[in-house]
Design an enzyme around this catalytic site. Structure first.
Site, short mmCIF file in Angstrom:
data_model
loop_
_atom_site.label_atom_id
_atom_site.label_comp_id
_atom_site.label_asym_id
_atom_site.label_seq_id
_atom_site.Cartn_x
_atom_site.Cartn_y
_atom_site.Cartn_z
CB SER A 147 12.00 -52.49 55.12
OG SER A 147 13.13 -52.93 55.84
CG ASP A 319 11.55 -47.78 61.78
OD1 ASP A 319 12.48 -48.45 62.28
OD2 ASP A 319 11.32 -47.76 60.55
CG HIS A 352 11.49 -51.54 60.37
ND1 HIS A 352 11.71 -50.43 59.58
CD2 HIS A 352 11.69 -52.62 59.55
CE1 HIS A 352 12.05 -50.81 58.35
NE2 HIS A 352 12.02 -52.13 58.32
#
Length: 371
Positions: A147, A319, A352
């Site tokens: 991320s 995601d 995610h």
């Protein structure tokens, strides 16, 4: 918000120049290390954390009492094996877990609050490179991040390619999309609309914008999950009741879950830090950074100096915050400059957040790439 105290930290011995044209003096970087550093310092791995993460990647967080955020991946005998590697994880500047941020004291002795300069992902990386200098580590075995951590890993590869042999970027992007920026803006506006925000000057008042920060966290948390994951975990099941209340209490389990996530977040995070870090993520655009005055550079330009640095890019099929197409853009840019790169899209139901949860396939990829 939990108070950061007695944390391992270092004060940089030089001014930290920022992309905004401003600079910070006496920058403090809070960090943790795991595993022994080899005599030749060749086994160091730098892990970058995500938006609301911290330096406690593989041990109990002393501020919250919760396990390290990536203990599933980092530790003795784990894919990032601390019996073999010396792992470093630092709290980013702008945050609130010991590194210099808006809650820190400015030179006048008062908290910076909104006087803190706006920072970028590249500024965060500059600070961590300065930490490596202070620790005497010239070149890393690898940098790893998911991320926002993946953004930092890519930024280091683009701006300091001589500092690492390997780059592992997981569930990330080379720039924030309009949709990403939009979600962050909803969160920032929720914080700033809270009367207790007080234009950011709430430190020491006994009242902080917890309601706004809680809503911001709730909105963001939805983007970390997949529809399938939410349906499987909650569906339309009611929370501790047999019938709808015909009111606005948390009738559904998913509502109760989000409220819990929001409220618990206010115990450990600072609202102003949330503003600054989300803004840094929104400004992130590696191609633009390397486009010169015209800002028209391609993403490949960012990696032209990568040399023999090896890359591994990982995405997840559920995601939707940073979909696989974003990872493919990174891979195509690396291919364009003949950088050695491997890529894999993994199947996981969690959206995610998959990189933080049980995913044996990711374990294999990380272990194989780190070596």
């Amino acid at each position: 918000m939990a108070t950061a105290s007695n944390l391992t930290s270092i004060t940089l011995d030089r001014q930290l120049a920022l992309d905004s044209g401003k600079a910070l003096d006496n920058v403090e970087i809070a960090y943790e290390t795991y595993g022994e550093l080899a005599a030749d310092k060749s086994n160091a791995i730098l892990i970058f954390h995500a938006l609301t993460g911290d330096q406690f990647v593989a041990k109990t967080n002393p501020l919250t009492g919760k396990p390290g955020w990536w203990e599933i991946m980092v530790g003795p005998g784990k894919p990032i094996d601390t019996n073999r590697y010396h792992v470093i994880c630092a709290n980013v500047i702008g945050s609130c877990i010991g590194s210099t941020g808006p809650a820190s004291l400015a030179p006048d002795g008062r908290p910076y609050a909104m006087r803190f300069p706006v920072i970028t992902i590249r500024d965060m990386v500059r600070a961590q490179v300065a930490l490596l200098d202070a620790l005497g580590i010239e070149r890393l075995h690898a940098v790893v991040g998911g991320s926002m951590g993946g953004m930092q890993a890519l930024s280091l590869a683009a701006n300091f390619p001589e500092r690492t042999d390997r780059v592992l970027a997981i569930a990330t992007t080379a720039r924030h999309s309009a949709q990403n920026i939009a979600f962050h803006e909803v969160g920032r506006q929720a914080i700033m609309a809270d009367p207790n925000w007080n234009a950011g000057d709430y430190y020491g008042t006994g009242a902080s914008p917890d309601k706004g920060l809680s809503v911001a966290r709730m909105a963001a948390h939805i983007t970390y999950l997949s529809e399938a994951g939410l349906t499987d975990k909650f569906g339309r099941r009611l929370q501790d009741r047999e019938a709808k209340s015909f009111g606005f209490d948390a009738d559904f389990q998913v509502e109760s879950y989000l409220r819990y996530q929001g409220l618990s977040f206010t115990d450990r995070f600072d609202a102003n830090s949330y503003l600054y870090i989300t803004r840094a993520m929104d400004y992130f655009d590696l191609a633009e950074e390397h486009g010169g005055a015209s800002s028209s550079g391609s993403l490949a330009d960012a990696f032209r100096g990568a040399g023999d640095t090896r890359f591994c890019v990982v995405s997840f099929d559920t995601d939707w915050l940073y979909p696989t197409s974003e990872s493919r853009n990174i891979v195509h840019a690396l291919n364009a400059v003949a950088a050695p790169v491997s890529f894999v899209e993994l199947s996981a139901p969690y959206g995610h957040d998959s990189f933080l949860l049980e995913c044996p396939a990711l374990d294999r990829v990380v272990k194989g790439f780190i070596g």
